[in-house]
Design a protein around this motif. Structure first.
Motif, short mmCIF file in Angstrom:
data_model
loop_
_atom_site.label_atom_id
_atom_site.label_comp_id
_atom_site.label_asym_id
_atom_site.label_seq_id
_atom_site.Cartn_x
_atom_site.Cartn_y
_atom_site.Cartn_z
N PRO A 111 -5.06 4.66 12.57
CA PRO A 111 -6.41 4.08 12.70
C PRO A 111 -7.27 4.49 11.50
N LEU A 112 -8.28 3.68 11.19
CA LEU A 112 -9.11 3.93 10.00
C LEU A 112 -9.76 5.32 9.98
N PRO A 113 -10.30 5.84 11.11
CA PRO A 113 -10.88 7.18 11.04
C PRO A 113 -9.85 8.23 10.56
N ILE A 114 -8.60 8.07 10.99
CA ILE A 114 -7.54 9.01 10.59
C ILE A 114 -7.19 8.80 9.10
N LEU A 115 -7.13 7.52 8.69
CA LEU A 115 -6.80 7.18 7.30
C LEU A 115 -7.81 7.83 6.34
N PHE A 116 -9.10 7.67 6.67
CA PHE A 116 -10.16 8.16 5.78
C PHE A 116 -10.27 9.69 5.84
N GLY A 159 0.84 -1.20 0.00
CA GLY A 159 0.00 0.00 0.00
C GLY A 159 0.88 1.24 0.00
N VAL A 160 0.53 2.18 -0.88
CA VAL A 160 1.21 3.48 -0.88
C VAL A 160 0.11 4.53 -0.84
N ILE A 161 0.27 5.49 0.07
CA ILE A 161 -0.76 6.53 0.20
C ILE A 161 -0.09 7.91 0.27
N ASN A 162 -0.91 8.92 0.05
CA ASN A 162 -0.44 10.27 0.32
C ASN A 162 -0.96 10.60 1.72
N PHE A 163 -0.04 10.76 2.66
CA PHE A 163 -0.45 10.99 4.05
C PHE A 163 0.14 12.32 4.50
#
Length: 323
Positions: free
Chosen positions: A308-313, A204-208
């Protein structure tokens, strides 16, 4: 408060998985921070679903009316796997309407959705792939010539489809033509690839927070012949995060995955599949709207990374709004 539409469903075999992904996003978004609206996108209807009541979406401006009050959306969270959410159609439509959305732009979506074109764009950057042969519906099929190029066993895949729909592992010449027929049921283009004997990993690669971030790598151990639909969704596989690989190999894979993300000018989430042969990662494909269900790989990787998912979304929404 910003109005967020979570689009889910879609026109492909993956619509059920997408509805689950969308529900997980809905459950995890902070309702004190956003007004969140689930929006179901199907061929026969586009509707906003509130308290089990369907309110039609006006396609002219992607708005809806609930109890005579017009609701326009500030941002769209894209949770559609397959067409029209992962192949660029929704991205282009929303761009025309000037509505930000969480996944990559339309060109990147169309390119990555086409496995053949994706791999040919990445090859010049030194990213390794399997030996492959391509067919379009109606092409003459010279079985012996194709098998001479790719060898046996090989994989026959629809060029533009996800969740392993239509994929066959072909071990004998007799199995080849039936596999072609199965793949053509999903798509009018086929990719035939040599079998790579090695460890499969998903990255997985994301823009965070504005930076490209590679998530912990997942190793896939399938009970079935390969990582097919059953292995993905019906528990017929082990997904081990972080992968049992050396630090050196981990760094090499991270570098390749990050390079692919940046070369393609990706945004939002992506999940790429690689097979490691002789310590060299070979790319199979890249998903730009990866599964977001609780059992999906990218959410598992984010949690392992301490996100955590809430932060990811929420990060996906904030990044889209900033763009």
């Amino acid at each position: 408060m910003k109005n967020v539409a979570i689009i889910m469903g879609g026109y492909s075999s993956e619509y059920k998985i997408s509805l689950t992904s969308g529900s997980v996003v809905y459950e995890n978004l902070n309702k004190e921070k956003y007004n969140v609206y689930p929006v179901h996108i199907f061929k026969e209807k586009w509707v906003c679903v509130k308290n089990n009541i369907e309110f039609p979406i006006d396609k002219n401006d992607f708005s809806t009316s609930i109890n005579d009050k017009k609701i326009a959306f500030d941002v769209v969270f894209n949770a559609i796997h397959g067409t029209p959410g992962e192949d660029g159609l929704m991205q282009a439509y929303l761009e025309l309407l000037n509505i930000p959305q969480t996944s990559c732009d339309y060109y990147q979506a169309a390119l990555t959705f086409n496995k053949r074109d994706l791999l040919s764009v990445l090859k010049p950057y030194g990213i390794k792939t399997a030996t492959s042969h391509y067919l379009n519906l109606g092409d003459e099929i010279n079985v012996d010539e194709i098998l001479k190029t790719v060898g046996l066993p090989c994989f026959v895949k629809p060029n533009k489809s996800g969740s392993s729909f239509g994929i066959s592992k072909v071990k004998t010449r007799e199995e080849f033509m039936p596999a072609i027929e199965v793949a053509y049921k999903e798509d009018n283009e086929i990719i035939i690839e040599s079998f790579l004997d090695g460890t499969e990993v998903s990255v997985g690669v994301i823009n965070f927070n504005g930076e490209t971030r590679v998530l912990p790598i997942t190793e896939i151990v399938s009970e079935n012949d390969f990582f097919d639909y059953e292995a993905k969704y019906l528990g017929k596989s082990q997904e081990i995060t972080p992968a049992r690989i050396s630090e050196e190999l981990k760094l090499k894979i991270e570098q390749v995955a990050k390079k692919a993300y940046e070369v393609l000018k990706m945004k939002g989430f992506s999940r790429s599949e690689f097979i490691i042969v002789n310590d060299e990662p070979h790319m199979l494909e890249m998903n730009t709207v990866p599964g977001l269900t609780n059992g999906s790989i990218l959410p598992q990787q984010a949690i392992e990374a301490g996100i955590p998912l809430p932060i990811l979304f929420e990060n996906a929404i904030e990044q889209a709004l900033q763009r």
